[in-house]
Enzyme design. Structure first.
Site, PDB file in Angstrom:
ATOM      1  N   SER A  12       0.834  -1.195   0.000  1.00 23.98           N
ATOM      2  CA  SER A  12       0.000   0.000   0.000  1.00 23.98           C
ATOM      3  C   SER A  12       0.874   1.253   0.000  1.00 23.98           C
ATOM      4  CB  SER A  12      -0.993  -0.030   1.160  1.00 23.98           C
ATOM      5  OG  SER A  12      -2.071   0.848   0.882  1.00 23.98           O
ATOM      6  N   LYS A  64     -20.604  17.546   7.783  1.00 20.90           N
ATOM      7  CA  LYS A  64     -19.515  17.689   8.737  1.00 20.90           C
ATOM      8  C   LYS A  64     -19.312  16.438   9.593  1.00 20.90           C
ATOM      9  CE  LYS A  64     -16.140  19.764  10.634  1.00 20.90           C
ATOM     10  NZ  LYS A  64     -14.886  19.647   9.934  1.00 20.90           N
TER      11      LYS A  64
END
Length: 175
Positions: A12, A64
């Site tokens: 990764s 949010k």
């Protein structure tokens, strides 16, 4: 020249930073690849409900509280899921581009060397599905240029830097 030496694990993010290097050395069993993107979290709302906890959220915008584990799954708007999937897809596309551009550029740079490095296999993208590979598999697919260890990477850096494989060089290791 920048040479990456991948020891036991370079998957990764470890592979992401290695892919643009001019030369990549991996051990035969280096856990390599994991070309993909994942984002996950825990939804603990049912546990909160079970023990009588209720969140009180004040926020400045509709999204949010994205990825908040406090919300019931049915409270997550479909457009939030779409935004997150778009972010994952965009990041994944960039990851694959970094691999393709980095390995292609390295192969072009190395064409003039005695050891030319490894071109990416034609079907390399088929293996960019999050799976991990051994160093040998990565070598066979062109994700790495050489099988070896740290000393082999140092020797390669000297060669690519024009010092010859046996000359002394100032080597600094960060640990």
């Amino acid at each position: 020249p920048i040479v990456a030496s991948m020891a036991s694990l370079a998957a990764s993010g470890g592979y992401y930073v290695s892919a643009p290097c001019q030369w990549i050395v991996a051990n035969e069993l280096t856990i390599t690849g994991s070309i993909g993107v994942i984002m996950h979290g825990w939804n603990y709302r049912a546990l909160m409900d079970k023990v009588g906890l209720a969140p009180q959220v004040y926020k400045s915008g509709k999204f949010k509280d994205m990825l908040s584990g406090e919300r019931k799954p049915e409270e997550i708007p479909p457009e939030e899921r779409e935004m997150m999937q778009h972010l994952i897809d965009e990041t994944y596309s960039r990851f694959k581009q970094v691999v393709q551009d980095g390995r292609s550029a390295a192969h072009q740079k190395n064409k003039g060397n005695v050891d030319k490095g490894r071109p990416l296999a034609d079907d390399w993208a088929k293996y960019a599905d999050g799976r991990v590979l051994s160093g040998r598999e990565a070598y066979n697919l062109g994700f790495v240029d050489q099988l070896g260890n740290f000393q082999d990477a140092v020797k390669r850096a000297k060669i690519l830097g024009g010092l010859g494989g046996t000359s002394n060089a100032n080597l600094i290791q960060y640990q």
